[in-house]
Design an enzyme around this catalytic site. Sequence first.
Site, PDB file in Angstrom:
ATOM      1  N   GLY A   1       0.889  -0.865   0.142  1.00  0.00           N
ATOM      2  CA  GLY A   1       0.028  -0.052  -0.035  1.00  0.00           C
ATOM      3  C   GLY A   1       0.745   1.268  -0.120  1.00  0.00           C
TER       4      GLY A   1
ATOM      5  N   ASP B   1       3.438   4.917   5.022  1.00  0.00           N
ATOM      6  CA  ASP B   1       2.446   5.498   6.377  1.00  0.00           C
ATOM      7  C   ASP B   1       1.337   4.781   6.302  1.00  0.00           C
ATOM      8  OD1 ASP B   1       2.858   6.318   8.949  1.00  0.00           O
ATOM      9  OD2 ASP B   1       2.092   8.511   8.178  1.00  0.00           O
TER      10      ASP B   1
ATOM     11  N   LYS C   1      -6.444   2.367  10.159  1.00  0.00           N
ATOM     12  CA  LYS C   1      -6.627   3.615  11.123  1.00  0.00           C
ATOM     13  C   LYS C   1      -7.937   4.307  11.147  1.00  0.00           C
ATOM     14  CE  LYS C   1      -1.829   5.195   9.928  1.00  0.00           C
ATOM     15  NZ  LYS C   1      -0.897   6.199   9.523  1.00  0.00           N
TER      16      LYS C   1
ATOM     17  N   LEU D   1      33.947  13.208 -28.512  1.00  0.00           N
ATOM     18  CA  LEU D   1      32.732  14.416 -28.859  1.00  0.00           C
ATOM     19  C   LEU D   1      32.763  15.253 -30.182  1.00  0.00           C
ATOM     20  CD1 LEU D   1      33.806  16.225 -25.150  1.00  0.00           C
ATOM     21  CD2 LEU D   1      31.563  15.067 -25.864  1.00  0.00           C
ATOM     22  N   SER D   2      31.589  15.911 -30.207  1.00  0.00           N
ATOM     23  CA  SER D   2      31.472  16.641 -31.321  1.00  0.00           C
ATOM     24  C   SER D   2      32.706  17.505 -31.639  1.00  0.00           C
ATOM     25  CB  SER D   2      30.105  17.322 -31.561  1.00  0.00           C
ATOM     26  OG  SER D   2      30.029  18.077 -32.540  1.00  0.00           O
TER      27      SER D   2
ATOM     28  N   SER E   1      35.680  16.915 -31.735  1.00  0.00           N
ATOM     29  CA  SER E   1      36.976  16.232 -31.271  1.00  0.00           C
ATOM     30  C   SER E   1      38.135  15.997 -32.385  1.00  0.00           C
ATOM     31  CB  SER E   1      36.741  15.002 -30.692  1.00  0.00           C
ATOM     32  OG  SER E   1      36.357  13.821 -31.480  1.00  0.00           O
TER      33      SER E   1
ATOM     34  N   SER F   1      28.575   8.281 -30.457  1.00  0.00           N
ATOM     35  CA  SER F   1      28.052   7.320 -29.808  1.00  0.00           C
ATOM     36  C   SER F   1      28.306   7.489 -28.302  1.00  0.00           C
ATOM     37  CB  SER F   1      28.939   5.986 -30.387  1.00  0.00           C
ATOM     38  OG  SER F   1      30.306   6.292 -30.451  1.00  0.00           O
TER      39      SER F   1
END
Length: 612
Positions: A10, A13, A145, A447-448, A450, A520
Amino acid sequence: MTPLRFLTCGSVDDGKSTLIGRLLYDSKLIMEDQLAALERDSRRHGTTGDDIDFALLVDGLEAEREQGITIDVAYRFFATPRRSFIVADTPGHEQYTRNMATGASNCDAAVILIDARKGVLTQTRRHSYICALLGISHVIVAVNKIDLVEFSGERFHHIVGDYLGFAEGLGFTSIATIPVSARFGDNVTLSSGRMCWYDGPTLLAHLEGLEVEQELAAKPLRFPVQWVNRPNLDFRGFAGTLASGTVRPGDRIVVASSGKESTLSRIVTADGDLPEAHAGDAVTLTFADEIDVARGDVLAHAGSRPEVVDQFAAHVLWMAEEEMLPGRSYLMRIGTRYVPARITSLKHKVDVNNLEHIAGKTLALNEIGLCNLSTAAPVALDPYSENRVTGAFILVDRFTNATAGAGMISFGLRRATNIHRQSVLVDKASRLRMNGHRPAILWFTGLSGSGKSTIANIVERELHARGVHTYMLDGDNVRHGLNRDLGFTDVDRVENIRRVAEVAKLFVDAGLVVICSFISPFRAERQMVRELVEADEFVEVFVDTPLEECMRRDPKGLYARALEGKIKNFTGIDSPYEVPEDAEIVIDTRQGGPESAAQRIIDGLTLRRIVT
């Protein structure tokens, strides 16, 4: 009566731990020293004033006691004169839904608690749906409760109506509804005198009388092989635990994956041979013939072989913080077997509030969806509704080894049964002899900006000059054709690399050295490409250029546009790049120009005897 395994679940609390503590206390299963320790802990950690806080009986972790929530799954055993029980107290917090699913996976019934003040919540619905997916057929809705709403029958019936309306389509065999006060014990083990409008059983009485189907022994035989037992040259047996069914010496047994048959000769245990074995028995089986069986294979009776497929549909509960990406390779454990697997498509997600199907491309933490999956090799399986062992699986992240998702198989997909591999007269070995060099994938990542495409171009030029048959696949170029329909979301990036990998594999089969230049960004996809070809046919080249240098160069002006918010999901800015950990060749572009970098790569290929 057979023992009952049940869980409490459930929302957070709702009083799950308190309810179990009350069951143990009222059943007089707490020793005097435990009770004294509980009273001390209640004064230190309790939330019930001067009263005993029964939740502390099962909230064992310090973090649980400090936060007043359940984090881990706590198992407790108790018994009454009528029945024995194993109860799993599962966490209610959404963050720990994966723990709840773990606890539910081997239970026969579920006690779903609802706070009488709050009513049916999203987590109540989510846990109920997971229980239904996991094959739990009996549910007890404990409206807890009830003392905090003045034992109101009107409030109880309103909550019950809401829940039954939601649960109508879940397919539970039985749903019982009981008003309780776990703190004070009303209707837990003793009937309450404060709810004259309720004349049903107590929670314990209902659990004691619950008829649970025990059908595993009557189901078809499924024996996942855990270990090949070969202590000496004169003995070869197959050890494991019967997931379902019954087996006897003399039975005709088939290896599900291969279809090979033999006759069972012995059922061996440490205490001697057995005349028969049933579901749940851990045994070693020996056969009259030498048949090829390995760990992960499933044995069955010859007349009731399970499906063996490499594609199937399943409901998947996603358990990882990182979202599910269709096309990404995960490691699937099904039974005792591990096999690489991909989620090829998400058919729909399930809205746990109303059980409606909603569109989506991926699954986030705790989301549930119906997916199509593909495995690297055929696996033996059953629908989960028919067998909870051979119909269940988990997906494991291949780098962290963390459980990423749990699945319940719906049915096998037999889309490709009429498609067969065409044999060819000219194979890879023939092309190798003609070309005079080995094929390979040179996978440039970075990286782009590089410089990987510049270096890759020079490498291809030099290889071509040496008479090496090459072809280059560049990230920008393939997006003008093959992958023009893909964007730059994580899902599309995974699919982009998957398609390129399959094309690169074809080039390798053709005997070429294929040079691939792609950002990639994810290790998982680069690993997937590596595994498509032979171990010595993949060379990862990491063009290591710091982000700051790439941004300074910015040859296409992409970083500037990304920083202005004009390009979304740009690697290094708002999308991650996972640096290679074991690249065969690492090029630090701060040490020399592209010509020297290309020469270092050629030297590396020469050392690996890819070129001469």
